[in-house]
Design an enzyme around this catalytic site. Sequence first.
Site, PDB file in Angstrom:
ATOM      1  N   GLY A  11       0.821  -1.208   0.000  1.00 50.00           N
ATOM      2  CA  GLY A  11       0.000   0.000   0.000  1.00 50.00           C
ATOM      3  C   GLY A  11       0.849   1.250   0.000  1.00 50.00           C
ATOM      4  O   GLY A  11       1.865   1.327   0.692  1.00 50.00           O
ATOM      5  N   ARG A  72       1.415  -5.426  -5.523  1.00 55.61           N
ATOM      6  CA  ARG A  72       1.674  -6.639  -4.752  1.00 55.61           C
ATOM      7  C   ARG A  72       1.956  -7.755  -5.752  1.00 55.61           C
ATOM      8  O   ARG A  72       1.255  -7.901  -6.741  1.00 55.61           O
ATOM      9  CB  ARG A  72       0.481  -6.982  -3.854  1.00 55.61           C
ATOM     10  CG  ARG A  72       0.089  -5.833  -2.938  1.00 55.61           C
ATOM     11  CD  ARG A  72      -1.056  -6.210  -2.002  1.00 55.61           C
ATOM     12  NE  ARG A  72      -1.636  -5.038  -1.358  1.00 55.61           N
ATOM     13  CZ  ARG A  72      -1.150  -4.457  -0.270  1.00 55.61           C
ATOM     14  NH1 ARG A  72      -0.067  -4.961   0.298  1.00 55.61           N
ATOM     15  NH2 ARG A  72      -1.739  -3.401   0.256  1.00 55.61           N
ATOM     16  N   ASP A 103       5.020  -4.948   6.265  1.00 59.21           N
ATOM     17  CA  ASP A 103       5.588  -6.224   6.679  1.00 59.21           C
ATOM     18  C   ASP A 103       5.810  -7.189   5.517  1.00 59.21           C
ATOM     19  O   ASP A 103       6.803  -7.911   5.476  1.00 59.21           O
ATOM     20  CB  ASP A 103       4.732  -6.877   7.768  1.00 59.21           C
ATOM     21  CG  ASP A 103       3.255  -6.982   7.391  1.00 59.21           C
ATOM     22  OD1 ASP A 103       2.878  -6.586   6.268  1.00 59.21           O
ATOM     23  OD2 ASP A 103       2.473  -7.468   8.232  1.00 59.21           O
ATOM     24  N   THR A 125       3.971   2.720   5.709  1.00 51.96           N
ATOM     25  CA  THR A 125       2.580   2.268   5.780  1.00 51.96           C
ATOM     26  C   THR A 125       1.803   3.203   6.694  1.00 51.96           C
ATOM     27  O   THR A 125       2.299   3.596   7.755  1.00 51.96           O
ATOM     28  CB  THR A 125       2.472   0.828   6.321  1.00 51.96           C
ATOM     29  OG1 THR A 125       1.116   0.534   6.661  1.00 51.96           O
ATOM     30  CG2 THR A 125       3.335   0.606   7.546  1.00 51.96           C
ATOM     31  N   ASP A 127      -0.675   2.432   8.429  1.00 51.16           N
ATOM     32  CA  ASP A 127      -1.281   1.685   9.536  1.00 51.16           C
ATOM     33  C   ASP A 127      -0.495   1.765  10.846  1.00 51.16           C
ATOM     34  O   ASP A 127      -1.045   1.496  11.914  1.00 51.16           O
ATOM     35  CB  ASP A 127      -1.439   0.211   9.157  1.00 51.16           C
ATOM     36  CG  ASP A 127      -2.330   0.014   7.938  1.00 51.16           C
ATOM     37  OD1 ASP A 127      -3.224   0.857   7.729  1.00 51.16           O
ATOM     38  OD2 ASP A 127      -2.136  -0.964   7.201  1.00 51.16           O
ATOM     39  N   ASP A 129       1.622  -0.318  11.863  1.00 56.13           N
ATOM     40  CA  ASP A 129       1.497  -1.664  12.423  1.00 56.13           C
ATOM     41  C   ASP A 129       2.805  -2.463  12.394  1.00 56.13           C
ATOM     42  O   ASP A 129       2.794  -3.690  12.529  1.00 56.13           O
ATOM     43  CB  ASP A 129       0.402  -2.450  11.703  1.00 56.13           C
ATOM     44  CG  ASP A 129       0.657  -2.605  10.202  1.00 56.13           C
ATOM     45  OD1 ASP A 129       1.598  -1.958   9.682  1.00 56.13           O
ATOM     46  OD2 ASP A 129      -0.084  -3.355   9.551  1.00 56.13           O
ATOM     47  N   ARG A 171      -5.851  -1.981   9.431  1.00 62.22           N
ATOM     48  CA  ARG A 171      -5.808  -3.450   9.549  1.00 62.22           C
ATOM     49  C   ARG A 171      -6.070  -3.845  11.003  1.00 62.22           C
ATOM     50  O   ARG A 171      -7.087  -3.474  11.567  1.00 62.22           O
ATOM     51  CB  ARG A 171      -4.481  -4.006   9.029  1.00 62.22           C
ATOM     52  CG  ARG A 171      -4.266  -3.762   7.534  1.00 62.22           C
ATOM     53  CD  ARG A 171      -3.261  -4.700   6.943  1.00 62.22           C
ATOM     54  NE  ARG A 171      -1.949  -4.583   7.562  1.00 62.22           N
ATOM     55  CZ  ARG A 171      -0.912  -5.349   7.216  1.00 62.22           C
ATOM     56  NH1 ARG A 171      -1.043  -6.284   6.292  1.00 62.22           N
ATOM     57  NH2 ARG A 171       0.277  -5.176   7.792  1.00 62.22           N
TER      58      ARG A 171
END
Length: 319
Positions: A11, A72, A103, A125, A127, A129, A171
């Site tokens: 992303g 991706r 990740d 990212t 996120d 995360d 996410r």
Amino acid sequence: MDRIAVLTSGGDAPGMNAAIRAVVRAAVMFDMQIYGVYRGFHGLIEGDFIEMDASSVGDIIHKGGTILKSSRSEEFKTKEGRMKALSNLEEKGIDGLVVIGGDGTFQGAKELSDMGIKTIGLPGTIDNDLHYTDYTIGFDTAVNTVLEAVTKIRDTSTSHEKATIIEVMGRNCGDIALYAGLAGGAESIIIPEDPISTDHVITKLKAGKARGKQHQIIMLAEGAGQAADLQKILLEKAKMNARITVLGFIQRGGDPTSFDRILASKMGIKAVELLRAGETNKVVGIKNNALFHMDISESLTASRLFDHDMIKMTEILSI
């Protein structure tokens, strides 16, 4: 280390362009040849390279998205796909690679490092995360994008005296909801790390209404549920017809904040310095406002140190 490349994968995140710019200009400063790889690992497999120089990254530090595009690649997950990528890198004489992403991107970087290509990963990212680092490139911009939306949504919520459920991305990480909810004065913040019951949400909504609150904001992280489901529960249990706003991919776009531009610039230069020093299989992070690096494998298994005090702050401030 004479020739390196840079790619973005997964992303997109605001600040990726600032990171690309830093990598390219640091490489030029250190008399390295620098290549950009279009569309991430897919571009490695297809040999979609472009040689870059200082002017290639002019006027991009303020732009969202990524000039190198992103994708991706299922093919890269296969041994055959990775061998194609390795062959293309070797054909170009590329000694080192900087990868910017999340990740999945880091896992791909580790695979290439194991195959003999020196790789350094940068966390890109929205996120936030990747648990090894305090902040990822793009997170601050995403929070501010959500915050701007909250400010506008509150106006119409007040006019109609209704509660609004705002569903945000992340996410399985609730940081966007937590930070934007706290800064935006949300009455309830629902995140996967510290879930609260719908009864608790209803109690707060009723208490707010009883003391004359004209609007109520419920911030919901996508990893903790869907806005439509919560809307249905509120209607069935409390006869409250809350509105829904699902912000979606608007959170990935827009010009990066100064924080993300500076963070990306610092990390991009650091990545090139690590390659020059012969490092590989490393990722760059930030802790307590200081850059550091660690093994990719360790970064992917790092445990989350969640700040429960921020949730407590929300409970105090939203009475």
